[in-house]
Design a protein around this motif. Structure first.
Motif, short mmCIF file in Angstrom:
data_model
loop_
_atom_site.label_atom_id
_atom_site.label_comp_id
_atom_site.label_asym_id
_atom_site.label_seq_id
_atom_site.Cartn_x
_atom_site.Cartn_y
_atom_site.Cartn_z
N THR A 156 -50.87 55.93 -27.84
CA THR A 156 -49.81 56.00 -28.86
C THR A 156 -48.43 55.79 -28.23
O THR A 156 -47.54 55.22 -28.86
N ALA A 180 -52.75 55.02 -36.01
CA ALA A 180 -51.49 55.20 -35.28
C ALA A 180 -50.70 53.89 -35.27
O ALA A 180 -49.48 53.88 -35.43
N ILE A 190 -47.96 62.60 -33.99
CA ILE A 190 -49.23 62.33 -33.31
C ILE A 190 -49.83 63.67 -32.87
O ILE A 190 -49.42 64.22 -31.84
#
Ligand code: FDA
Length: 307
Positions: free
Chosen positions: A235, A212, A224
């Motif tokens: 994230t 990520a 995501i």
């Protein structure tokens, strides 16, 4: 402990026949599958598209003949025409498995899958939407990424999927980020050997965070795809740290999983996309969802004994 046998059952023709034709099948799948055909699925899709984005999967995989692959292309082109006609194409894209387009055919499978995927991309372009290529087991990763790169030469908006359980994925993320691709990052849903995959959940999660970070810091458009609250929080922090606004990445979750959280993320201004499967070939998809979570297995077994 149950994940491996359930994933083996997901690929067993005998188990498929037993469960697919059981009288209770349609009641069983309705939590995870929006309908057995497009007409059945459309009300759910329209409702979701009110506050979320959608990616639609016409269920099917592991096709072994060119005629069935052609049927898949027809199903997607009809679906895309319908999205165009109903005005849904603005908020709804499609997800495609290359194995449903002939990738594993013994003669020229990869070439056939590429040609079929091109036809779906052309129909998506006409409808004004995009396509993401789902990722399947590790034996297909090179071929799928290669087809993705070829498609992007004409359709730069085609998305790829990478799986954080694969040891190779951090490097794939670097390559895809450098290319500025749309990339869905998930943990991975197949039973993979330790030679190619992390087998421990913590290692898969750590890899997810590294991947990520690479996607957020590069010029990719990160998608995501996780229901994991910890990874969602991390994230979000990575996006802020990388100077990304809410429009510069999206969250994705599966139809029927954490619906309240999906609505919460959408209401907070995030781009939130739901992966919605429909169609008759639901068996493999359904069994992978059961394998992911023991509570879903309990639900499945309860349905067997109470019917
Ligand atoms: P994890 O499985 O660790 O779950 C975290 C938490 O989420 C759980 O504790 C539970 O609360 C909830 N949860 C997760 N799964 C659930 C379920 N089935 N039912 C109920 N609750 C659940 N895989 C792949 O190999 N190729 C692909 O192309 C894709 N595509 C894809 C698209 C999208 C939009 C998503 C969300 C996922 C995929 N996947 C996939 C599947 C993915 O690899 C993975 O198997 C599942 O998302 C489950 O992993 P989580 O990241 O959610 O974490």
């Amino acid at each position: 402990m149950l994940r491996r046998p359930l994933l083996a059952a997901a690929r067993s023709t005998r188990c498929r026949q037993l469960i697919e034709h059981a009288p209770f099948a349609s009641a069983l799948i309705e939590r995870f599958v929006a309908g057995q055909n497009l007409a059945e699925a459309l009300p759910a899709i329209s409702a979701l598209a009110q506050d979320r984005l959608v990616t639609l999967d016409h269920l099917g995989e592991d096709v072994t003949d060119a005629e069935t692959a052609e049927d898949t292309v027809q199903a997607y082109t009809q679906l895309l025409a319908e999205l165009d006609r109903t005005g849904l194409a603005e908020r709804v894209e499609v997800s495609v498995k290359l194995s449903a387009l002939g990738q594993a055919l013994p003669q020229d499978g990869e070439r056939i899958a590429l040609a079929n995927a091109r036809r779906i991309c052309a129909a998506a372009q006409d409808a004004g939407t995009t396509v993401t290529l789902d990722m399947e087991d590790h034996t297909t990763t090179d071929s799928t990424l290669d087809i993705h790169a070829k498609l992007r030469a004409d359709y730069p908006w085609v998305g790829a999927v990478v799986q954080s359980y694969l040891r190779r994925t951090e490097q794939d993320c670097r390559d895809l980020a450098a290319a500025g691709a749309r990339v869905r990052l998930c943990k991975g849903a197949y039973d993979e050997p330790a030679s190619v995959a992390y087998r421990n959940q913590q290692d898969v999660d750590r890899s997810y965070v590294r991947c990520a970070r690479v996607l957020m810091q590069g010029s990719a458009y990160p998608m995501i795809a996780t229901h994991d609250p910890r990874l969602i929080g991390i994230t979000q922090a990575l996006a802020v740290e990388s100077g990304r606004g809410l429009e510069d990445f999206e969250f994705q979750m599966l139809y029927g999983v954490r619906d309240t959280e999906q609505r919460r993320l959408a209401a907070a201004g995030n781009r939130m996309r739901v992966y919605v499967p429909y169609g008759q070939e639901w068996y493999g998809y359904y069994m992978r969802r059961i394998a992911e979570r023991p509570a879903n297995l309990a639900f499945f077994l309860r349905s067997l004994v109470t019917r």
